[in-house]
Write an enzyme that holds these catalytic residues in place. Structure first.
Site, PDB file in Angstrom:
ATOM      1  N   CYS A 144       6.316 -12.103  12.793  1.00 50.89           N
ATOM      2  CA  CYS A 144       7.708 -11.718  12.594  1.00 50.89           C
ATOM      3  C   CYS A 144       7.957 -11.282  11.141  1.00 50.89           C
ATOM      4  O   CYS A 144       7.411 -10.298  10.686  1.00 50.89           O
ATOM      5  CB  CYS A 144       8.653 -12.826  13.034  1.00 50.89           C
TER       6      CYS A 144
ATOM      7  N   HIS B 215       6.990 -12.818  18.582  1.00 50.36           N
ATOM      8  CA  HIS B 215       6.563 -14.217  18.437  1.00 50.36           C
ATOM      9  C   HIS B 215       5.575 -14.569  19.548  1.00 50.36           C
ATOM     10  O   HIS B 215       5.998 -14.878  20.670  1.00 50.36           O
ATOM     11  CB  HIS B 215       7.773 -15.151  18.515  1.00 50.36           C
TER      12      HIS B 215
ATOM     13  N   GLU C 262       3.975 -17.263  19.946  1.00 46.90           N
ATOM     14  CA  GLU C 262       4.180 -18.662  20.354  1.00 46.90           C
ATOM     15  C   GLU C 262       5.344 -18.826  21.314  1.00 46.90           C
ATOM     16  O   GLU C 262       5.494 -19.885  21.948  1.00 46.90           O
ATOM     17  CB  GLU C 262       4.379 -19.549  19.121  1.00 46.90           C
TER      18      GLU C 262
END
Length: 306
Positions: A92, A198, A200
């Site tokens: 990011c 992202h 994750e």
């Protein structure tokens, strides 16, 4: 969650996560655990310099992130890692600070490892971009395939240029996405990977990216082959905004299941009457995740302390 401030001998299964001060560290640490690695948080330049694997996440403003990185003396360690082609990942705002500058923070200077300016996404689409968007990968990509990833951003690289000071440097391999305009969703070069999205928070797609980076980056070589830049087909215009521009985006609809919970169990009923148990929240949440849920809302209908 482990926090380190002094150098230790790293192991291949250990991933050092840089505490930039503006990052969602908990999610990255938890993801490392899910793929069989240990996530260790550090803000020590010596640890960053010595580690086998390093992740630089970021949430927040470009200028704030760079101020923190320079204050801690991390800029030199990060630059040395990238220039030496050592396994390093940026997420990011972490990707954005690789560039020269940003619309978000006038006067702030980035790490200048990517010859590009971070621009505000077009104003005729909703910003921040918040949700799942399609990612088109280049055929030369070592870590990504095309798929859907979770984005939360108002700024991005719309394009990058060859490095002016190092004309013979290996080129960055991009993937792209679309939100009002085509923008760069990820960049990779040898052992270095940077994502605007992202991983994750991107379900199975994101986990596969982390696994690929851990499995391949330690032996990844620089390539001087000019990569193919994917071209994202312009989405069909939807409703027009007040200024007449089409609200074009690759964003998908978000799926947000809601679970009513009482005494630690999912319950079903009508107007909270005649409640019947319908399973355990953790098991159902795992099922929803596999089915592609973006978020999960848990409503404790009894307002207990649990």
């Amino acid at each position: 969650m482990t926090v380190l401030s002094t150098p230790i001998t790293p192991t291949p299964a250990t991933v050092y996560i840089v505490k930039t001060g503006v990052a969602n560290l908990g999610s990255v640490v938890a993801t490392m655990s899910r793929i069989g690695a240990e996530g260790v948080i550090t803000e020590d330049p010596a640890v960053v310099a010595a580690a086998t694997y390093v992740i630089v996440p970021g949430v927040g403003a470009f200028g704030q992130a760079m101020e923190r990185v320079r204050h801690l003396g991390l800029d030199r360690a990060i630059k040395e890692r990238v220039n030496a082609n050592r396994p390093t990942m940026f997420i990011c705002v972490g990707q954005q600070i690789l560039g020269n500058s940003s619309d978000e923070s006038e006067g702030a200077v980035g790490l200048q490892l990517v010859n590009g300016h971070v621009s505000h996404l077009p104003k005729h689409v909703r910003v921040p971009q918040q949700g799942w968007n399609r990612v088109l990968s280049a055929p030369e990509s070592l870590y990504l395939t095309s798929g859907y990833a979770y984005f939360s951003n108002s700024y991005a690289f719309l394009s990058i240029e060859p490095e002016q000071n190092q004309p013979a440097a290996a080129p960055w391999i991009p993937s792209v996405s679309y939100h009002g305009a085509q923008f760069i969703a990820s960049l990779e070069r040898g052992a270095v990977l940077a994502t605007q999205f992202h991983p994750e928070l991107s379900g199975a797609y994101g986990l596969q990216i982390y696994k690929a980076w851990l499995a391949k980056s330690a032996t990844a070589h620089l390539s001087h082959v000019i990569p193919t830049v994917p071209t994202f087909p312009t989405p069909s215009p939807s409703t027009s905004s007040t200024n007449g521009h089409p609200s074009s985006s690759g964003l998908t609809r978000r799926i947000i299941p809601c679970m009513d919970v009482k005494d630690g169990k999912i319950v079903k009923g009508i107007k909270f009457q005649g409640l019947v148990e319908a399973g355990l929240p953790d098991l159902r949440a795992s099922e929803y995740e596999l089915q592609g849920a973006d978020e999960i809302v848990v409503l404790d209908i009894s307002a207990t302390d649990e």
